[in-house]
Design an enzyme around this catalytic site. Structure first.
Site, PDB file in Angstrom:
ATOM      1  N   LEU A  34       0.830  -1.214   0.000  1.00 22.20           N
ATOM      2  CA  LEU A  34       0.000   0.000   0.000  1.00 22.20           C
ATOM      3  C   LEU A  34       0.863   1.262   0.000  1.00 22.20           C
ATOM      4  O   LEU A  34       1.932   1.299   0.599  1.00 22.20           O
ATOM      5  CB  LEU A  34      -0.915   0.011   1.238  1.00 22.20           C
ATOM      6  CG  LEU A  34      -1.879  -1.171   1.400  1.00 22.20           C
ATOM      7  CD1 LEU A  34      -2.862  -0.900   2.549  1.00 22.20           C
ATOM      8  CD2 LEU A  34      -2.645  -1.490   0.125  1.00 22.20           C
ATOM      9  N   GLY A  37      -1.596   6.377  -2.625  1.00 23.84           N
ATOM     10  CA  GLY A  37      -2.723   6.223  -3.552  1.00 23.84           C
ATOM     11  C   GLY A  37      -3.804   5.353  -2.911  1.00 23.84           C
ATOM     12  O   GLY A  37      -4.989   5.705  -2.914  1.00 23.84           O
ATOM     13  N   HIS A  38      -3.373   4.219  -2.324  1.00 25.80           N
ATOM     14  CA  HIS A  38      -4.340   3.347  -1.635  1.00 25.80           C
ATOM     15  C   HIS A  38      -4.937   4.074  -0.430  1.00 25.80           C
ATOM     16  O   HIS A  38      -6.139   3.964  -0.160  1.00 25.80           O
ATOM     17  CB  HIS A  38      -3.667   2.065  -1.131  1.00 25.80           C
ATOM     18  CG  HIS A  38      -3.135   1.178  -2.220  1.00 25.80           C
ATOM     19  ND1 HIS A  38      -1.796   0.976  -2.415  1.00 25.80           N
ATOM     20  CD2 HIS A  38      -3.785   0.436  -3.154  1.00 25.80           C
ATOM     21  CE1 HIS A  38      -1.629   0.138  -3.436  1.00 25.80           C
ATOM     22  NE2 HIS A  38      -2.808  -0.206  -3.893  1.00 25.80           N
ATOM     23  N   GLN A  62      -4.157 -12.879 -12.317  1.00 25.87           N
ATOM     24  CA  GLN A  62      -4.070 -11.698 -13.174  1.00 25.87           C
ATOM     25  C   GLN A  62      -2.651 -11.406 -13.653  1.00 25.87           C
ATOM     26  O   GLN A  62      -2.413 -10.411 -14.328  1.00 25.87           O
ATOM     27  CB  GLN A  62      -4.672 -10.470 -12.485  1.00 25.87           C
ATOM     28  CG  GLN A  62      -3.866  -9.883 -11.341  1.00 25.87           C
ATOM     29  CD  GLN A  62      -4.661  -8.800 -10.632  1.00 25.87           C
ATOM     30  OE1 GLN A  62      -5.568  -9.080  -9.859  1.00 25.87           O
ATOM     31  NE2 GLN A  62      -4.336  -7.539 -10.903  1.00 25.87           N
ATOM     32  N   ASP A 152      -5.428   2.910 -12.858  1.00 27.07           N
ATOM     33  CA  ASP A 152      -5.767   1.713 -13.639  1.00 27.07           C
ATOM     34  C   ASP A 152      -7.086   1.982 -14.370  1.00 27.07           C
ATOM     35  O   ASP A 152      -8.121   1.386 -14.068  1.00 27.07           O
ATOM     36  CB  ASP A 152      -5.878   0.507 -12.705  1.00 27.07           C
ATOM     37  CG  ASP A 152      -4.543   0.191 -12.060  1.00 27.07           C
ATOM     38  OD1 ASP A 152      -3.630  -0.198 -12.778  1.00 27.07           O
ATOM     39  OD2 ASP A 152      -4.412   0.386 -10.836  1.00 27.07           O
ATOM     40  N   ARG A 189       4.589  -0.817  -7.793  1.00 27.09           N
ATOM     41  CA  ARG A 189       5.788  -1.261  -8.501  1.00 27.09           C
ATOM     42  C   ARG A 189       6.943  -0.257  -8.398  1.00 27.09           C
ATOM     43  O   ARG A 189       8.083  -0.593  -8.712  1.00 27.09           O
ATOM     44  CB  ARG A 189       5.480  -1.472  -9.984  1.00 27.09           C
ATOM     45  CG  ARG A 189       4.545  -2.638 -10.231  1.00 27.09           C
ATOM     46  CD  ARG A 189       4.064  -2.620 -11.668  1.00 27.09           C
ATOM     47  NE  ARG A 189       2.995  -3.582 -11.872  1.00 27.09           N
ATOM     48  CZ  ARG A 189       3.171  -4.808 -12.344  1.00 27.09           C
ATOM     49  NH1 ARG A 189       4.372  -5.207 -12.680  1.00 27.09           N
ATOM     50  NH2 ARG A 189       2.161  -5.628 -12.489  1.00 27.09           N
TER      51      ARG A 189
HETATM   52  O1  PAF Z   1      -5.626  -2.856  -8.828  1.00 26.52           O
HETATM   53  C1  PAF Z   1      -5.254  -3.839  -8.171  1.00 26.52           C
HETATM   54  O2  PAF Z   1      -4.472  -3.732  -7.226  1.00 26.52           O
HETATM   55  C2  PAF Z   1      -5.784  -5.220  -8.560  1.00 26.52           C
HETATM   56  O3  PAF Z   1      -5.895  -5.349  -9.937  1.00 26.52           O
HETATM   57  C3  PAF Z   1      -7.098  -5.581  -7.844  1.00 26.52           C
HETATM   58  C4  PAF Z   1      -8.233  -4.689  -8.299  1.00 26.52           C
HETATM   59  C5  PAF Z   1      -6.920  -5.483  -6.345  1.00 26.52           C
HETATM   60  C6  PAF Z   1      -7.487  -7.022  -8.184  1.00 26.52           C
HETATM   61  O4  PAF Z   1      -6.515  -7.928  -7.747  1.00 26.52           O
END
Ligand code: PAF
Length: 284
Positions: A34, A37-38, A62, A152, A189
């Site tokens: 985190l 932004g989070h 994913q 995103d 990242r």
């Molecule tokens: O944006 C992210 O961190 C991921 O794609 C999410 C939405 C938590 C799904 O794993």
């Protein structure tokens, strides 16, 4: 703040506290690591909802490259501190097997350009995994609202479509992209970037803001985008995947400049894959 590690335990906790009946519930889905932004998503959720759940799961379905999944930062202790300070009530951090009810897998989804262009094209199967995990999280947590970051941008469009089809009662809230003081879009990242990588990464947000400045000064949006793309393609250490105008509802590569709402970029910078975007004035 409580940390819950299984879906069963989460359900017990909800039942014990009558949560889904008496309180509005906000969900901030994350993969951990985190950052501010989070934190801003959690703060928004805690302003608008009685109770905030932050989910933390590095979702294997994913990732299309195993080394990317392995290299994804895992920082649970620091995450708990950031989440708590921002107003989180419950961290839900299941294993993938727990959430998926067995071996994690994702069904292939084809919703046209929004799943198959840009991010969908560069990361085949990526949105299948995002749809699968968010669908599972919505099913277990049943939030009233779920918060996603506009960095995103295409993910927001995909999740909105998924929610419309499968969870029409859940409101998807898209929250503004947060940048550091130099303009770099915050991303989990970024901690993998070296000092040199950090300097190079800044070229992405400069290129985006140059497009906005140049169009305000009279350059056509197409010329401004083409010029900025060429400069990035020629920049050392930047392996550009795309730099394009898009409409944030369709993500169709065939949309004309007058349909564009944003400029989006994806690039590997010193081996770290970064994305960014900027909203533009609709050309008319
Ligand atoms: O944006 C992210 O961190 C991921 O794609 C999410 C939405 C938590 C799904 O794993």
């Amino acid at each position: 703040m409580k940390i819950i590690r299984t879906s069963v335990e989460l359900n017990h906790w909800f039942n014990e506290h009558n949560i889904q009946i008496n309180k509005s519930l906000g969900l901030v889905p994350t993969m951990g690591a985190l950052h501010q932004g989070h934190a801003s998503l959690i703060e928004n959720a805690s302003k608008e909802c009685d109770l905030v759940v932050v989910s933390i799961l590095v979702n294997p379905t994913q990732f299309n490259a195993k080394d990317d999944l392995d290299a994804y930062p895992r920082t649970m202790d620091a995450d708990a501190e950031i989440a708590k300070a921002a107003g989180c009530n419950v961290i839900f951090a299941p294993t993938a097997e727990d959430l998926y009810g067995g071996k994690p897998k994702a069904e292939h989804m084809d919703w046209g350009s929004i799943t198959h262009s840009f991010e969908g094209k560069c990361r085949p199967g990526h949105f299948d995994g995002v749809i699968a995990v968010v669908d599972k999280l919505f099913g277990v947590i049943k939030p009233n609202k779920a918060y996603f970051g506009a960095k995103d941008l295409q993910q927001v469009a995909v999740v909105q479509k998924m929610a419309q089809i499968r969870h029409p009662n859940i409101e998807i809230v898209s929250c503004g992209l947060i940048r550091d003081s130099k303009g770099l879009a915050l991303s989990s990242r970024n901690i993998r970037l070296t000092n040199q990588g950090l300097k190079r990464a800044l070229k992405l947000s400069f290129a985006l803001s140059n497009v906005v400045e140049n169009t305000s000064a009279g350059t056509s949006i197409k010329t401004a985008v083409d010029t900025a793309r060429k400069e990035l393609q020629e920049s050392e250490g930047i392996d550009l995947e795309y730099f394009n105008g898009v409409n944030c509802q369709t993500f169709s590569p065939d949309d004309e400049p007058f349909d564009w709402s944003h400029i989006v970029v994806a690039a590997n910078v010193d081996g770290v894959r970064l994305i960014d975007n900027i909203e533009i004035e609709v050309v008319g």
